[in-house]
Design a protein around this motif. Structure first.
Motif, PDB file in Angstrom:
ATOM      1  N   THR A   1       0.834  -1.206   0.000  1.00 56.34           N
ATOM      2  CA  THR A   1       0.000   0.000   0.000  1.00 56.34           C
ATOM      3  C   THR A   1       0.863   1.247   0.000  1.00 56.34           C
ATOM      4  O   THR A   1       0.374   2.341  -0.264  1.00 56.34           O
ATOM      5  CB  THR A   1      -0.902   0.033   1.252  1.00 56.34           C
TER       6      THR A   1
ATOM      7  N   ARG B   1       1.634   6.543  -2.150  1.00 51.56           N
ATOM      8  CA  ARG B   1       0.628   5.497  -2.267  1.00 51.56           C
ATOM      9  C   ARG B   1       0.989   4.551  -3.405  1.00 51.56           C
ATOM     10  O   ARG B   1       1.329   4.982  -4.506  1.00 51.56           O
ATOM     11  CB  ARG B   1      -0.745   6.117  -2.503  1.00 51.56           C
TER      12      ARG B   1
ATOM     13  N   ARG C   1      -5.455   4.244   5.433  1.00 49.22           N
ATOM     14  CA  ARG C   1      -5.873   5.224   4.420  1.00 49.22           C
ATOM     15  C   ARG C   1      -5.518   4.753   3.012  1.00 49.22           C
ATOM     16  O   ARG C   1      -6.324   4.866   2.079  1.00 49.22           O
ATOM     17  CB  ARG C   1      -5.215   6.576   4.713  1.00 49.22           C
ATOM     18  N   ASN C   2      -4.307   4.221   2.860  1.00 49.48           N
ATOM     19  CA  ASN C   2      -3.866   3.837   1.524  1.00 49.48           C
ATOM     20  C   ASN C   2      -4.591   2.603   1.001  1.00 49.48           C
ATOM     21  O   ASN C   2      -4.926   2.532  -0.176  1.00 49.48           O
ATOM     22  CB  ASN C   2      -2.349   3.589   1.524  1.00 49.48           C
TER      23      ASN C   2
ATOM     24  N   GLY D   1      -7.915   3.630  -0.034  1.00 50.00           N
ATOM     25  CA  GLY D   1      -7.794   4.477  -1.216  1.00 50.00           C
ATOM     26  C   GLY D   1      -7.541   3.709  -2.495  1.00 50.00           C
ATOM     27  O   GLY D   1      -8.075   4.060  -3.551  1.00 50.00           O
TER      28      GLY D   1
ATOM     29  N   LYS E   1     -12.891  -0.441   0.924  1.00 50.89           N
ATOM     30  CA  LYS E   1     -13.032  -0.805   2.339  1.00 50.89           C
ATOM     31  C   LYS E   1     -13.244  -2.316   2.484  1.00 50.89           C
ATOM     32  O   LYS E   1     -14.046  -2.901   1.769  1.00 50.89           O
ATOM     33  CB  LYS E   1     -14.215  -0.043   2.939  1.00 50.89           C
TER      34      LYS E   1
ATOM     35  N   HIS F   1     -12.760   5.323   9.201  1.00 47.40           N
ATOM     36  CA  HIS F   1     -13.082   4.851   7.850  1.00 47.40           C
ATOM     37  C   HIS F   1     -14.219   3.831   7.861  1.00 47.40           C
ATOM     38  O   HIS F   1     -14.454   3.137   6.865  1.00 47.40           O
ATOM     39  CB  HIS F   1     -11.841   4.242   7.195  1.00 47.40           C
TER      40      HIS F   1
END
Length: 521
Positions: free
Chosen positions: A271, A409, A438-439, A442, A446, A467
């Motif tokens: 990631t 990323r 987060r990465n 992204g 999810k 998240h």
């Protein structure tokens, strides 16, 4: 492994090719095993001679002076047709060596927790149901030997019937293992008379996968009461779990090894990609300063920081001796280990929390009497926290805060991996920092709500919850190995609860809609 590492040519059975390839040199030649496609022949067209069998491939390479390794599934003397290949080599005058392996009929029962012999001793008979004669079935059926039967899932009931017809008692214990020694392994215990009902109740028969090979052990050593205590492999805390490891490739290796020891199947999905700083001049000046005596201390807060400095050293023709006279600090066991591999033993590793705050608790204040130089070199990421810099300044030190590498990323993983993440194909995911949360979200989306979420610390857990993720496991310490250990404890508790309730032990991914149907198909 020694043979594989020295091979010029590697010819492997399809079932083992991925395993043995990892131990061979990158330059090893792996010729394709050509088979004539009967359906593609045209009437009247003369057949073109092709290398149909592995013996020809082996001999062709050996005639050219190459060192050839022929890797087979199981043991060369008991599994497959390796004897025919060896005879072909001997006929051609090609010298060869045999490296004994673990035969399938021996290895699978060992992994199923079914010992074939004990202190009292016993006769063991190996039977291949595909080629067994009526005489063979009669001999085994009329005796009390432990019989190890190689067959297929849809033929195991017929094999049991052959033994009963030959005189073996219907209540003789039987174990059936499919996909033995892999993390897809499953074992059922029954008797010769009930094996059909047991497999139907488990919904594995009838099955479109009925042709897959199984090992059945017939005799008292396959009894359920004994296997409950001896099933060491299938009772691992994360047995068969698909665990997502979202880290950089270098950092994922040791964590994946630990997960495998718990029976899991790790999938490493980068990631974060690590790249050099946009302007390297600051890093170059700092490394030169190390050599000229500009610094009293150098503090490494990550494996990537060690890697960045080491690469600069190699670029300038330097080695670990350049650290002579400089005190070295490291945060985290992995960082300390990477320094030791470089030839540098850290002078300071936090005695408590492995973090910038933990390092500051143990860092000595600047003392002009005992410290001839008041400057610290801090190679770090471009997005690193300022906590350490502020704390060192407060202790009286001057800090050269240098960007040694950039974290960006990573590219999105393949489509099937993204679908598995969002669709519940993974049983667990390990988050080792807020940036990995987060990465991953992204670049891949999810994780599904059936997936177990494990976080390395409170800050990472908070980011996961922000998240919309439910945190199931929190590491007691900010260590990747403690995180994996905490996930294993979670899996063991989950397994124990299912057994206590009399429920089947399932993986988290099997709770998603339609998963059982797909697993059977």
């Amino acid at each position: 492994m020694e043979a594989l590492s020295a091979a010029d040519v590697l010819i492997a059975d399809p079932q083992v090719i991925d395993v043995v390839r990892a131990h061979a040199r990158a330059s090893v030649d792996m010729p394709a095993q050509t088979v004539t496609d009967e359906a593609s022949k045209t009437v009247g067209t003369p057949e073109v001679p092709v290398l149909r069998d592995t013996a020809n491939l082996v001999m062709t390479a050996a005639r050219g002076g190459k060192r050839v390794v022929r890797a087979v599934l199981g043991d060369p003397g008991l599994d497959g047709n390796a004897a025919d290949e060896m005879l072909a080599c001997a006929t051609e005058g090609i010298t060869f060596e045999v490296v004994p392996g673990v035969a399938t009929a021996v290895g699978v029962p060992a992994y199923a927790g079914v010992p074939l012999r004990d202190g009292k001793g016993a006769d063991v008979r190996f039977v291949d149901a595909r080629t067994a004669s009526a005489t063979c079935w009669s001999e085994v059926g009329a005796s009390e030997v432990t019989a190890v039967v190689s067959t297929t899932l849809d033929s195991v009931v017929a094999a049991a019937g052959e033994l009963v017809s030959a005189g073996r008692k219907p209540d003789t214990p039987l174990s059936v293992t499919v996909a033995g020694t892999t993390t897809r392994q499953r074992t059922w215990t029954a008797t010769l008379g009930t094996v059909g009902q047991v497999l139907k109740a488990a919904k594995v028969l009838p099955s479109p996968d009925g042709g897959q090979p199984v090992i059945a052990v017939v005799g008292e050593r396959s009894a359920a009461a004994q296997r409950d205590r001896l099933s060491w492999f299938e009772s691992k805390p994360l047995f068969g779990w698909n665990v997502l490891v979202p880290r950089t490739k270098e950092q994922a290796a040791s964590l994946s090894d630990q997960l495998r020891s718990y029976g899991a199947v790790p999938s490493e999905v980068p990631t974060i990609a690590v790249e050099p700083p946009r302007t390297p001049q600051q890093m170059e000046r700092a490394v030169k300063g190390l050599v000229t005596g500009r610094y009293e201390w150098i503090a490494f807060t990550s494996v990537n920081a060690v890697k960045a400095v080491r690469e600069k050293f190699e670029e300038y023709g330097l080695d670990a001796r350049a650290f002579a006279g400089i005190k070295v600090a490291a945060v985290g066991e992995q960082t300390a280990r990477s320094l030791i591999e470089f030839g540098v033993k850290p002078d300071l590793v936090p005695s408590g929390e492995q973090s910038a705050a933990g390092l500051l608790e143990d860092w000595p204040p600047y003392d002009p009497v005992f410290d001839p130089i008041d400057r610290v070199f801090l190679p770090r990421a471009d997005i690193a926290t300022e906590t350490l810099v502020a704390g060192l300044i407060e202790l009286g030190w001057e800090v050269d805060d240098v960007t040694a590498y950039r974290t960006v990323r990573a590219s999105p993983p393949p489509a099937d991996t993204r679908e598995a993440i969002k669709g519940g194909g993974f049983d667990a995911v390990l988050f080792t920092s807020s940036s990995t949360v987060r990465n991953l979200v992204g670049i891949a989306g999810k994780p599904h709500n059936v997936t177990v979420i494990a976080c390395i610390g409170p800050a990472t857990a908070k980011t996961a919850e922000e998240h919309g993720l439910r945190v199931d496991v929190l590491s007691p310490e900010p260590s990747v190995h403690k995180l994996a250990e905490a996930l294993a404890d979670f899996g063991a508790a989950r397994r124990d609860a299912a057994l206590e309730a009399g429920d089947p032990v399932t993986r988290p991914s099997e709770r998603r809609p339609g998963s059982r149907r797909r697993a059977r198909s």
